[in-house]
Design a protein around this motif. Structure first.
Motif, short mmCIF file in Angstrom:
data_model
loop_
_atom_site.label_atom_id
_atom_site.label_comp_id
_atom_site.label_asym_id
_atom_site.label_seq_id
_atom_site.Cartn_x
_atom_site.Cartn_y
_atom_site.Cartn_z
N LEU A 259 -62.28 24.65 -86.49
CA LEU A 259 -62.94 25.11 -87.65
C LEU A 259 -63.35 26.42 -87.94
N LEU A 260 -63.45 26.75 -89.07
CA LEU A 260 -63.99 28.24 -89.04
C LEU A 260 -65.00 28.14 -89.95
N HIS A 261 -66.07 27.88 -89.10
CA HIS A 261 -67.38 28.42 -89.15
C HIS A 261 -68.77 29.36 -89.49
N ALA A 262 -68.88 30.04 -90.40
CA ALA A 262 -70.17 31.15 -90.34
C ALA A 262 -69.59 32.48 -89.09
N GLY A 263 -68.41 32.38 -89.60
CA GLY A 263 -67.27 33.35 -88.69
C GLY A 263 -67.22 33.66 -87.91
N ARG A 264 -67.15 32.69 -86.56
CA ARG A 264 -66.70 31.61 -85.53
C ARG A 264 -66.32 30.82 -86.09
N GLU A 321 -60.01 32.16 -79.39
CA GLU A 321 -60.96 34.20 -80.00
C GLU A 321 -60.16 34.59 -80.91
N ARG A 322 -58.98 34.88 -80.78
CA ARG A 322 -58.94 35.93 -81.91
C ARG A 322 -59.06 35.47 -83.35
N LEU A 323 -59.45 33.57 -83.17
CA LEU A 323 -59.25 33.39 -84.73
C LEU A 323 -60.65 33.93 -84.86
N THR A 324 -61.55 33.69 -84.01
CA THR A 324 -62.95 34.52 -84.35
C THR A 324 -63.19 35.84 -84.84
N GLY A 325 -61.84 36.31 -84.24
CA GLY A 325 -62.16 38.30 -84.41
C GLY A 325 -61.12 38.45 -85.90
N PHE A 326 -60.38 37.17 -86.05
CA PHE A 326 -60.07 37.69 -87.61
C PHE A 326 -60.69 36.24 -88.73
N PRO A 331 -57.86 33.56 -96.44
CA PRO A 331 -56.08 32.32 -95.86
C PRO A 331 -55.00 33.19 -95.86
N GLU A 332 -55.53 34.12 -97.27
CA GLU A 332 -53.69 34.30 -97.07
C GLU A 332 -52.84 35.45 -95.72
N GLU A 333 -54.02 36.09 -95.70
CA GLU A 333 -53.95 36.70 -94.71
C GLU A 333 -53.86 36.66 -93.20
N LEU A 334 -54.64 35.47 -92.55
CA LEU A 334 -54.57 35.68 -91.76
C LEU A 334 -53.97 34.90 -91.00
N THR A 335 -52.32 33.88 -91.67
CA THR A 335 -51.32 33.44 -91.01
C THR A 335 -51.43 34.75 -90.72
N GLY A 336 -50.79 35.23 -91.15
CA GLY A 336 -50.12 36.77 -90.96
C GLY A 336 -50.77 37.47 -89.47
N LEU A 337 -51.68 38.12 -89.90
CA LEU A 337 -52.86 38.45 -88.50
C LEU A 337 -51.99 37.78 -87.05
N VAL A 338 -52.32 36.26 -87.46
CA VAL A 338 -51.76 36.02 -85.81
C VAL A 338 -50.45 35.62 -85.64
N TRP A 339 -49.54 35.45 -86.88
CA TRP A 339 -48.07 35.90 -86.14
C TRP A 339 -47.99 36.87 -85.44
N ALA A 340 -48.59 37.93 -86.33
CA ALA A 340 -48.07 39.47 -85.76
C ALA A 340 -49.08 39.58 -83.75
N ASP A 341 -50.19 39.22 -84.00
CA ASP A 341 -51.32 39.50 -82.40
C ASP A 341 -49.78 37.95 -81.81
#
Length: 365
Positions: A259-264, A321-326, A331-341
């Motif tokens: 769950l991504l809530h309030a930046g966490r 931890e990475r999702l907190t940073g991202f 939403p369309e960018e989030l999966t790409g950021l996680v994949w690259a990382d």
């Protein structure tokens, strides 16, 4: 999502695995030809480097068709015979050798071009199969925004053992992410069966546990027809309430959503039930959990290929931890950021990689 998946697919394959060659490979024969010609013209003494021209036709084979390869081969022969270059001194050994290599390169280029055409056709068919089995995910299903990414572990294939789907039915918007035992093309039949069972259950099963039961029965029946099949699949099922203020979750051995809530980011506590298809007697069916949602909340679902990815030292990928940073990414960018990382963390990926981001769009209503 489809454009990003195509780009990532090219990055995963690489030009040595069927992707188009990079620009430097295409221009290398021309640069080499121009460099040798200029070097011999400006040198006050004769340079015995004519043999280097023999590398140009084979290099052309990597990028060009037979006509372009023949043209470059002809240019090499012309350069060898220009008196000012003095590349054919003292005899015609280089000329005869390079002419033979150029002719052979044209033949090889022709064969490669025909095989590339066949591979292109096969990949086109594979993409059509993928879209038939797992159609492109729409950006929105009902009042739920969707963004997903899928990469098969088996190089050269577009369909593997992971799949996800989001459907709207009379009981609300429902989503599934599942991981079938095995990898590659041998799992496609099972994926098709489970997807069909899910899509039917979305329309006629009032409870999420009943949807899981329908998928479990489908897999159990399919497994019974094959001796020693031992088919099973882990799955995660979600159902959004009509007002989008809560989501019901059932886990059949699949990793829980984040769950991504309030930046966490935090993992939702969901009891992991028995995987689909095992049919273990005396084991309770998976239990449904209801989680409250607030405006701006998002749910991030990931397969074992993400959760269990490790680096060279054996350290698991720190997804939460990475999702907190991202968390601030779209939403369309989030999966790409996680994949690259993830690729940077683990290097080569050996498991199917699946991610799904679900965003209730009217939580405040």
């Amino acid at each position: 999502m489809r454009g990003r998946s195509s780009r990532i697919d090219r990055e995963v394959r690489g030009w040595l695995r069927g992707a188009p060659p990079p620009r430097w490979v295409r221009v290398l024969p021309v640069i080499l030809l121009a460099g040798i010609t200029v070097a011999t013209l400006v040198s006050p003494d004769a340079l015995d480097i004519g043999f280097l021209l023999g590398a140009i036709p084979p290099l052309a084979v990597l990028s060009y068709g037979p006509l372009a390869t023949a043209l470059l081969g002809a240019l090499v022969v012309v350069v060898l015979n220009v008196p000012a270059t003095r590349l054919n001194h003292p005899g015609y050994t280089d000329l005869l050798t390079i002419s033979f290599v150029a002719l052979l390169s044209v033949l090889v280029s022709y064969v490669r071009s025909r095989r590339d055409e066949q591979l292109t056709l096969e990949r086109t068919v594979a993409k059509a199969v993928q879209q038939a089995v797992v159609p492109p995910l729409p950006k929105r299903v009902g009042a739920v925004g969707c963004a997903g990414l899928y990469q098969a572990a088996e190089h050269g294939t577009l369909v593997g053992g992971d799949f996800f789907d989001v459907r709207e039915g009379p009981y609300g918007v429902r989503a599934v992410m599942a991981d079938v035992q095995g990898h590659g093309l041998q799992t496609v039949t099972t994926v098709v069966s489970l997807l069909g069972a899910f899509r039917e259950a979305v329309l006629d099963q009032p409870g999420l546990e009943a949807v899981a039961g329908r998928m479990d029965r489908r897999l159990t029946v399919d497994s019974a027809k094959v001796r020693h099949a031992e088919l099973f699949a882990t799955a995660l099922l979600l159902e959004f309430s009509a007002d989008l203020r809560s989501v019901r979750i059932v886990s059949c051995g699949n990793p829980a959503p984040v769950l991504l809530h309030a930046g966490r980011a935090r993992v939702i506590g969901v009891p992991a039930g028995v995987p689909l298809g095992l049919g273990m007697p005396g084991v309770d069916p998976p239990k449904e959990v209801t989680v409250a949602l607030e405006p701006g909340d998002r749910l991030f679902l990931a397969s074992d290929g993400v959760w269990e990815a490790r680096d060279s030292s054996g350290t698991f990928y720190p997804l939460v931890e990475r999702l907190t940073g991202f968390a601030g990414a779209e939403p369309e960018e989030l999966t790409g950021l996680v994949w690259a990382d993830l690729a940077q963390h683990s290097g080569e990926i050996h498991d199917d990689t699946t991610m799904l981001v679900l965003t209730p769009l009217c939580s405040s209503g």
